[in-house]
Each structure stands twice: as structure tokens, then as C-alpha cells.
Design a protein around this motif. Structure first.
Motif, PDB file in Angstrom:
ATOM      1  N   ALA A 209      26.814  40.194  43.614  1.00  0.00           N
ATOM      2  CA  ALA A 209      28.247  38.859  44.219  1.00  0.00           C
ATOM      3  C   ALA A 209      28.660  38.392  42.977  1.00  0.00           C
ATOM      4  O   ALA A 209      29.816  37.878  42.970  1.00  0.00           O
ATOM      5  N   ARG A 210      27.497  38.172  42.326  1.00  0.00           N
ATOM      6  CA  ARG A 210      27.219  37.263  41.367  1.00  0.00           C
ATOM      7  C   ARG A 210      28.143  37.946  39.299  1.00  0.00           C
ATOM      8  O   ARG A 210      28.394  37.053  39.566  1.00  0.00           O
ATOM      9  N   ARG A 211      27.822  39.086  39.911  1.00  0.00           N
ATOM     10  CA  ARG A 211      28.826  40.068  38.668  1.00  0.00           C
ATOM     11  C   ARG A 211      30.021  40.178  39.398  1.00  0.00           C
ATOM     12  O   ARG A 211      31.402  39.717  37.804  1.00  0.00           O
ATOM     13  N   ARG A 212      30.594  40.007  40.832  1.00  0.00           N
ATOM     14  CA  ARG A 212      31.738  39.988  40.490  1.00  0.00           C
ATOM     15  C   ARG A 212      32.270  39.104  40.803  1.00  0.00           C
ATOM     16  O   ARG A 212      33.942  38.890  40.356  1.00  0.00           O
ATOM     17  N   ARG A 213      32.097  37.900  40.959  1.00  0.00           N
ATOM     18  CA  ARG A 213      32.312  36.507  40.558  1.00  0.00           C
ATOM     19  C   ARG A 213      32.639  36.032  39.370  1.00  0.00           C
ATOM     20  O   ARG A 213      33.389  35.715  39.191  1.00  0.00           O
ATOM     21  N   ALA A 214      31.691  36.500  38.215  1.00  0.00           N
ATOM     22  CA  ALA A 214      32.078  36.517  36.459  1.00  0.00           C
ATOM     23  C   ALA A 214      33.138  36.850  36.091  1.00  0.00           C
ATOM     24  O   ALA A 214      33.871  37.360  35.450  1.00  0.00           O
ATOM     25  N   LEU A 215      33.211  38.369  37.129  1.00  0.00           N
ATOM     26  CA  LEU A 215      34.764  39.405  37.020  1.00  0.00           C
ATOM     27  C   LEU A 215      36.018  38.970  36.974  1.00  0.00           C
ATOM     28  O   LEU A 215      37.099  38.699  36.336  1.00  0.00           O
ATOM     29  N   ASP A 216      35.669  38.501  38.643  1.00  0.00           N
ATOM     30  CA  ASP A 216      37.217  37.542  38.974  1.00  0.00           C
ATOM     31  C   ASP A 216      37.341  36.179  37.317  1.00  0.00           C
ATOM     32  O   ASP A 216      38.188  36.235  37.543  1.00  0.00           O
ATOM     33  N   ALA A 217      36.118  35.578  37.353  1.00  0.00           N
ATOM     34  CA  ALA A 217      36.658  34.133  36.680  1.00  0.00           C
ATOM     35  C   ALA A 217      37.378  34.872  35.047  1.00  0.00           C
ATOM     36  O   ALA A 217      38.065  33.891  35.004  1.00  0.00           O
ATOM     37  N   TYR A 218      36.444  35.745  34.613  1.00  0.00           N
ATOM     38  CA  TYR A 218      36.789  36.740  33.189  1.00  0.00           C
ATOM     39  C   TYR A 218      38.746  36.817  33.531  1.00  0.00           C
ATOM     40  O   TYR A 218      39.070  36.494  32.395  1.00  0.00           O
ATOM     41  N   CYS A 219      38.914  37.740  34.576  1.00  0.00           N
ATOM     42  CA  CYS A 219      40.660  37.952  35.100  1.00  0.00           C
ATOM     43  C   CYS A 219      40.907  36.154  35.037  1.00  0.00           C
ATOM     44  O   CYS A 219      42.435  36.510  34.286  1.00  0.00           O
ATOM     45  N   ARG A 220      40.921  35.717  35.471  1.00  0.00           N
ATOM     46  CA  ARG A 220      41.354  34.238  35.609  1.00  0.00           C
ATOM     47  C   ARG A 220      41.993  34.187  34.801  1.00  0.00           C
ATOM     48  O   ARG A 220      43.227  33.115  34.212  1.00  0.00           O
ATOM     49  N   GLU A 221      40.424  33.909  33.719  1.00  0.00           N
ATOM     50  CA  GLU A 221      40.747  33.601  32.460  1.00  0.00           C
ATOM     51  C   GLU A 221      42.137  34.112  30.967  1.00  0.00           C
ATOM     52  O   GLU A 221      42.406  33.892  30.836  1.00  0.00           O
ATOM     53  N   LEU A 222      42.218  35.577  31.228  1.00  0.00           N
ATOM     54  CA  LEU A 222      42.576  37.055  30.942  1.00  0.00           C
ATOM     55  C   LEU A 222      44.440  36.859  31.406  1.00  0.00           C
ATOM     56  O   LEU A 222      45.198  36.167  30.441  1.00  0.00           O
ATOM     57  N   TYR A 223      44.254  36.753  32.743  1.00  0.00           N
ATOM     58  CA  TYR A 223      45.211  36.818  33.007  1.00  0.00           C
ATOM     59  C   TYR A 223      45.916  35.517  34.550  1.00  0.00           C
ATOM     60  O   TYR A 223      47.161  36.015  34.299  1.00  0.00           O
ATOM     61  N   GLY A 224      44.985  35.168  34.636  1.00  0.00           N
ATOM     62  CA  GLY A 224      46.107  34.233  35.580  1.00  0.00           C
ATOM     63  C   GLY A 224      45.867  34.603  36.787  1.00  0.00           C
ATOM     64  O   GLY A 224      46.023  33.572  37.759  1.00  0.00           O
ATOM     65  N   PHE A 225      45.461  35.533  37.577  1.00  0.00           N
ATOM     66  CA  PHE A 225      45.123  35.650  38.654  1.00  0.00           C
ATOM     67  C   PHE A 225      43.606  36.385  38.665  1.00  0.00           C
ATOM     68  O   PHE A 225      43.153  36.015  38.538  1.00  0.00           O
ATOM     69  N   ASP A 226      43.239  36.176  40.777  1.00  0.00           N
ATOM     70  CA  ASP A 226      42.420  36.766  41.139  1.00  0.00           C
ATOM     71  C   ASP A 226      42.885  37.443  41.228  1.00  0.00           C
ATOM     72  O   ASP A 226      43.517  38.183  42.489  1.00  0.00           O
ATOM     73  N   PRO A 227      41.216  38.997  41.029  1.00  0.00           N
ATOM     74  CA  PRO A 227      42.490  40.388  41.972  1.00  0.00           C
ATOM     75  C   PRO A 227      41.924  40.508  43.333  1.00  0.00           C
ATOM     76  O   PRO A 227      40.876  39.938  43.411  1.00  0.00           O
ATOM     77  N   PHE A 228      42.385  41.370  43.114  1.00  0.00           N
ATOM     78  CA  PHE A 228      42.410  41.931  44.379  1.00  0.00           C
ATOM     79  C   PHE A 228      40.886  42.591  44.580  1.00  0.00           C
ATOM     80  O   PHE A 228      40.351  42.773  45.625  1.00  0.00           O
ATOM     81  N   ASP A 229      40.677  43.592  43.422  1.00  0.00           N
ATOM     82  CA  ASP A 229      39.404  44.230  43.291  1.00  0.00           C
ATOM     83  C   ASP A 229      38.954  44.791  42.094  1.00  0.00           C
ATOM     84  O   ASP A 229      40.184  44.349  41.226  1.00  0.00           O
ATOM     85  N   VAL A 230      37.995  44.326  41.609  1.00  0.00           N
ATOM     86  CA  VAL A 230      37.483  45.008  40.044  1.00  0.00           C
ATOM     87  C   VAL A 230      37.239  46.295  39.925  1.00  0.00           C
ATOM     88  O   VAL A 230      36.444  47.203  40.862  1.00  0.00           O
TER      89      VAL A 230
END
Length: 597
Positions: A209-230
Motif C-alpha cells: 500500500a505504501r508503494r502504491r501511494r508513492a507511485l500515485d504521488a509520482y503520477c500526480r507529479e508527472l501527469y497531474g492525475f490520480d491513476p485508476f490503477d498502476v
């Protein structure tokens, strides 16, 4: 000149070469820093000591320092002074996949922002002295002894007029972060670190879950959205790792997906196309690849067999994610399908597993409301489909009222999916509806009522005879519908041939006329609904002129309701019936009595 000629060397106009680079190879002069970083990292790789440091300083011009393998004077003449010379990796005998760039053309990119480039280098070979190479935009260069204590290289650029902003501290820091933040070396700009812990998707976390939160934050930084899934990506033969972020909102399938691609952890470009199959427009990827080849500009991927194999492997990874989702989290799959059904439909045209998912989980428009194809078949043994949205809207209410289930196959890929279903399940066959079939499901009148209507039917048929139509009376739901225009596919084809013949010149008119004569099709039918009060009143008329006007009015209304195209003859009949009925209404005894008052 007689005899053998004398070989001459080409003269190279360096300004012309730089202009060619800036206008036709590189998309922007901003790539100069990427090229310098590539050379520095390659030099560190060639030295093979592990780790390595690249320092960028911006005070009084731009300086890029590395502690790589450096160059001897002979190598300086060979590699820096000859445009188009083999890359350093080839000269030094290293494997191609170990290096990012190419010294010759890469160093020339410095002339995009500077009129003078200075290189001070010292080879790691024992006893090699330091060398200074200075290149000028007019094509001159100078080699002389340099000053450097340790092996490595320093490249210095002095901004040309108009390019100072591109060498400013703010822009240099931005470019260094963009291109080099994932590099496996220590990279600093004016002492501030740029590189960190490597690609975010490779950072290990004990808690998923922590890894997923980190990747969600990375996606927001790059693309500006919270992903539906990774989705994790891995293609060993291409040395590729990365993640795909599933978009949380619908996206047009025609929009090609643009992805962030790193090669050996150096940013290639932020908007690379062609990495995934065209149907995978619902994800944005960030990947690092070690074996994929860049184009000459190093801003896109070279189209070869490895890239095609990688594209297929990534598509398979997305397909596996969908299959797993259908098995473990159906509710989440339905949510995904509501967002990105077009991409899944496109996959289903080629992939049997995707076709089964579409059949079981994706809702189609039906006469019984939104429903999956599998559920619709279970509920309707006599199910049919139509190939256009207009035909579905025209016939769904009537078909549903008669117990004939109807699926709308008029949206993108729907008809192809329905027709492909028997390939994975022979029991899933869904016949196409011929509109003329509906008349066999409509209720017939009792013999006495049928006999009483014969005079009316004779007059009604004469009213629409020249319009190429027949009139029948049936008893069907919904009772609110006074008349239905029904034509078979063969009749539609015949009508299209006739229309084309009328528009064609003499020769083609004769050819189409012969084809038209060869087609024997049932005529379209105007079906009057005996359950509708207005239609019953029309069938009770006895005056032939009034019957003609009323029947032609119902004919026009049925064409408009069914969204059928109106021919000139149809439009004329509709106008004639409207004006005739209006005139008849104004001359009724009640209307005349009102005028006399």
C-alpha cells in the motif's frame, strides 16, 4: 580531364551542420544539456570504476565536469575534430548497449547555444597528459596542453547572443532534473543534488500500500492525475522496466498515447508514441529500457523488430491485468469498462480472452435496457441485433413489445464483437434482424375484421402504389404508434440501386438497371396499427380521396419516426397529404357553419 582523377576530401561548413541539427534533427536547442550529460555518463561507464560523479556549474557560462575515462590527445583529434566519426564506444571496443550517446554529433549540439566549446580532458591511461580542445562555430578548432589533475573531462560553453537564458541557472536546473534525475551517477547542479534513489517503480517497500501511494504521488507529479490503477511493466529482452498508469477518465481512442521513456535512465522524451499497441490508449507509461534503439535525434524510438516485440509484450501485460481484474475484482472491472470500453472492445476483436470479458462484463444497449450480452441471451431466447443506432431506435420499442429482444450493434466495434462471439462460444450466436421479420411477430386481425377492411386496403394500396410501398393492417404494441414503415435489407438494396440508376449517366444507368432487374425483393410495407385509435379511424374512412390523403400522411409520419431518408417523391406525398387534409378540415360542415356565424 584524361586519366585517373585525384580524390578530394569534402569540405564541411560547420555552421551549416549546426543549422541542420537545430532545424531538422533536434526539436529544440534545450537538448544540448542532454547531449552533454550523455557524453559524461558514457565516459564514466567506459572507465568502469562504478558510480561516478557529474557536476554542473552555471556561474560565468556552463561547465560540465565528469570523472570518466577522459581522452588522449590522439583521441581528441580523432573523436572531437572529425564530424560523423565513430562513437567512443566503438573506438574503445565496448558493447553498444553500455552507452547512451555518441561523442561527435552529441558535442556539436553545444553549438546550438554557444559559439565556442572548450573541452579539457585527461585520459585515465597512465601518464597521459591533460589536453585542451577548443572548437568554434565557424569550423576552426585548436588543441593545446591543458590543466587537469585527475582523469575526466570538463566541457565549457559560453552562451552566444540570444541564448543566455538557456544557460541560466534556473533553466539548467530544470533541464538537469528533467533529463538526468534517474541517472545511476551522482549529478549535481551548483552543488545541489539532482539524482536520488533511482526509478520510483524499482524502490522496494515492505508495504504494498505504501508503494502504491508513492507511485500515485509520482503520477500526480508527472501527469497531474490520480491513476485508476498502476500496472508494473517488465520486458527482459528489451531491458525494460516501468509502470503504466491507467487513466481515471475517458479518453478519445483516436488520441495516440504519449509516454515518458528513459534509455539507460536518461530521459529520451516525455511524449514518445508507438511504445504500446494503438488500442492501449487508456494508459500512460513511464519506462526505462536498456536495449531499445533511439532515432538519430534521440527523441523517439527506432522502429525495429525489438520495438515491435516490446510493443506486443506490453500489450500482453495489459491484457493479463484485465483478465486478473475480471477474476478477482468484478466491480472494479465494471468501473474500468465504463471508462475505457472502446479500448477493451478493440482488444476483443483480436483476443479471445478479451472477447469473453466483453461478453460477460460489458453492457450493451438493448431493448430491455443496458445489459451484458451473456445476460441478454439468457433472458431472450429469440434475440437479434441490428447494425445501426438509427435502426435500433426505430425498431427497439416495437420489437421489445412483441417479445423480440434487440441489441444495438451500431456503436464502435459492437457489430464485429457480436459476429465474433461464436468463435469462442457456438451457443453465443446472435442473428441479425431483418426488419421484414417483425411483421411475422405482429398480431393478425380476425377474419371478419380483415374482410371488412378489404375496400379500405384496396384504396390505401392505390394511395402508396407509386411510392413503391404496400399497406397491411396488424394488431401490435405499443398502441401509441399509429404506423410502422418496414423494409427488408433486400428491399433497401434495391431502392439504393434505383436511386443510383436515376443519378447515373446513360451507360451506368443501363448497367444498374440490369442489376436492379435481377434483384427480386419484397416491397416495403406500411403497417397500420389496429390498436391505435387514429389508425382505426383512418381504416373506417370510405371516401377514396380522403383515404389517399390520410394514408399518405401516415406514410410520411412513419418515415419520419423511423428516421428513414426521404426521397423527393416521399417529400411531395407528405406535403400533398398535409395540405389536402388541412383543406379538407377547413371545408367540413362544422368549419363552414363556423364561418357563416
Amino acid at each position: 580531364m584524361r586519366g585517373g582523377g585525384v580524390d578530394q576530401a569534402f569540405q564541411v561548413d560547420l555552421r551549416g551542420v549546426v543549422d541542420l541539427l537545430s532545424r531538422h534533427l533536434y526539436s529544440s536547442p534545450r537538448v544540448y544539456l542532454r547531449e552533454l550529460l550523455q557524453n559524461a555518463v558514457d565516459a564514466i561507464t567506459a572507465r568502469g570504476a562504478g558510480g561516478g560523479t557529474v557536476r554542473i556549474e552555471t556561474g560565468g557560462g556552463l561547465r560540465v565536469h565528469d570523472d570518466g575515462i577522459g581522452l588522449t590527445e590522439e583521441e581528441v583529434h580523432r573523436l572531437l575534430a572529425t564530424i560523423g566519426r565513430s562513437s567512443k564506444r566503438d573506438e574503445l571496443g565496448f558493447a553498444r548497449h553500455d552507452f547512451l550517446g555518441q561523442f561527435g554529433i552529441g558535442l556539436l549540439s553545444g553549438f546550438l547555444v554557444a559559439d565556442e566549446i572548450e573541452v579539457v580532458t585527461r585520459s585515465a591511461k597512465a601518464g597521459a597528459p591533460a589536453v585542451r580542445w577548443t572548437g568554434f562555430a565557424d569550423g576552426r578548432y585548436r588543441v593545446e596542453p591543458g590543466e587537469r589533475d585527475e582523469p575526466g573531462t570538463t566541457v565549457t560553453l559560453k552562451a552566444r547572443p540570444g541564448s543566455a537564458e538557456l544557460l541560466s541557472p534556473e533553466i539548467v536546473r530544470e533541464l538537469a532534473r528533467s533529463y538526468g534525475s534517474l541517472l545511476p551517477v551522482e549529478l549535481t547542479v551548483d552543488g545541489a543534488p539532482v539524482t536520488g534513489g533511482g526509478p520510483p517503480w524499482t524502490v522496494a517497500h515492505a508495504d504494498p500500500a505504501r508503494r502504491r501511494r508513492a507511485l500515485d504521488a509520482y503520477c500526480r507529479e508527472l501527469y497531474g492525475f490520480d491513476p485508476f490503477d498502476v500496472i508494473d511493466l517488465d520486458v527482459p529482452e528489451a531491458g525494460l522496466t516501468g509502470v503504466a498508469f491507467v487513466l481515471p477518465q475517458p479518453v478519445a481512442p483516436a488520441a495516440r498515447g504519449a509516454h515518458r521513456v528513459y534509455l539507460k535512465r536518461m530521459l529520451l522524451a516525455e511524449s514518445v508514441e508507438g511504445l504500446l499497441p494503438e488500442w492501449a490508449f487508456f494508459v500512460r507509461c513511464v519506462v526505462d529500457a536498456g536495449e531499445l534503439r533511439p532515432t538519430a535525434s534521440r527523441e523517439a524510438l527506432y522502429e525495429d523488430e525489438l520495438l515491435e516485440a516490446t510493443r506486443q509484450a506490453l500489450g500482453e501485460r495489459l491484457r493479463q491485468w484485465l483478465v486478473r481484474l475480471s477474476e478477482t475484482d468484478p466491480a472494479r472491472l465494471r468501473a474500468f469498462l465504463r471508462l475505457h470500453q472502446l479500448g477493451v472492445k478493440a482488444m476483443a476483436l483480436q483476443d479471445d480472452d478479451m472477447l469473453r470479458i466483453v461478453d460477460r462484463w460489458l453492457e450493451f444497449e438493448t431493448s430491455a435496457g443496458p445489459m451484458t450480452l451473456a445476460e441478454f441471451r439468457r433472458r431472450h431466447a429469440d434475440a437479434r441485433y441490428v447494425t445501426s443506432v438509427e435502426e435500433f431506435r426505430r425498431l427497439s420499442a416495437v420489437a421489445g413489445a412483441q417479445g423480440v429482444g434487440l441489441v444495438n450493434g451500431g456503436y464502435v466495434h459492437d457489430t464485429e464483437i457480436i459476429e465474433r462471439l461464436p468463435a469462442v462460444d457456438p451457443d453465443a450466436a446472435l442473428p441479425r434482424l431483418d426488419p421484414a421479420e417483425l411483421t411475422t411477430h405482429l398480431g393478425v386481425l380476425d377474419p371478419a375484421a380483415e374482410l371488412a377492411l378489404r375496400p379500405f386496403l384496396a384504396a390505401a394500396r392505390r394511395a402508396v402504389e407509386r411510392l413503391g410501398c404496400e399497406v397491411v393492417v396488424r394488431d401490435f404494441d405499443p398502441p401509441s404508434l399509429p404506423a410502422l414503415y418496414v423494409t427488408s435489407r433486400a428491399a433497401q438494396h434495391q431502392a439504393e440501386l434505383e436511386e443510383a440508376r436515376e443519378m447515373a449517366d446513360g451507360l451506368w444507368a443501363d448497367v444498374l438497371g440490369a442489376l436492379n432487374g435481377a434483384v427480386q425483393a419484397d416491397r416495403p410495407q406500411l403497417v397500420l396499427n389496429h390498436r391505435n385509435p387514429l389508425a382505426r379511424r383512418v381504416t373506417s374512412l370510405t371516401e377514396e380521396g380522403l383515404v389517399e390523403l390520410a394514408v399518405q400522411g401516415l406514410y410520411g409520419q412513419a418515415l419520419l419516426y423511423g428516421q428513414h431518408p426521404l426521397r423527393p417523391a416521399d417529400t411531395a406525398a407528405l406535403n400533398r397529404s398535409f395540405l389536402g387534409l388541412l383543406e379538407w378540415a377547413m371545408h367540413t360542415p362544422d368549419a363552414e357553419a363556423g364561418e357563416s356565424k
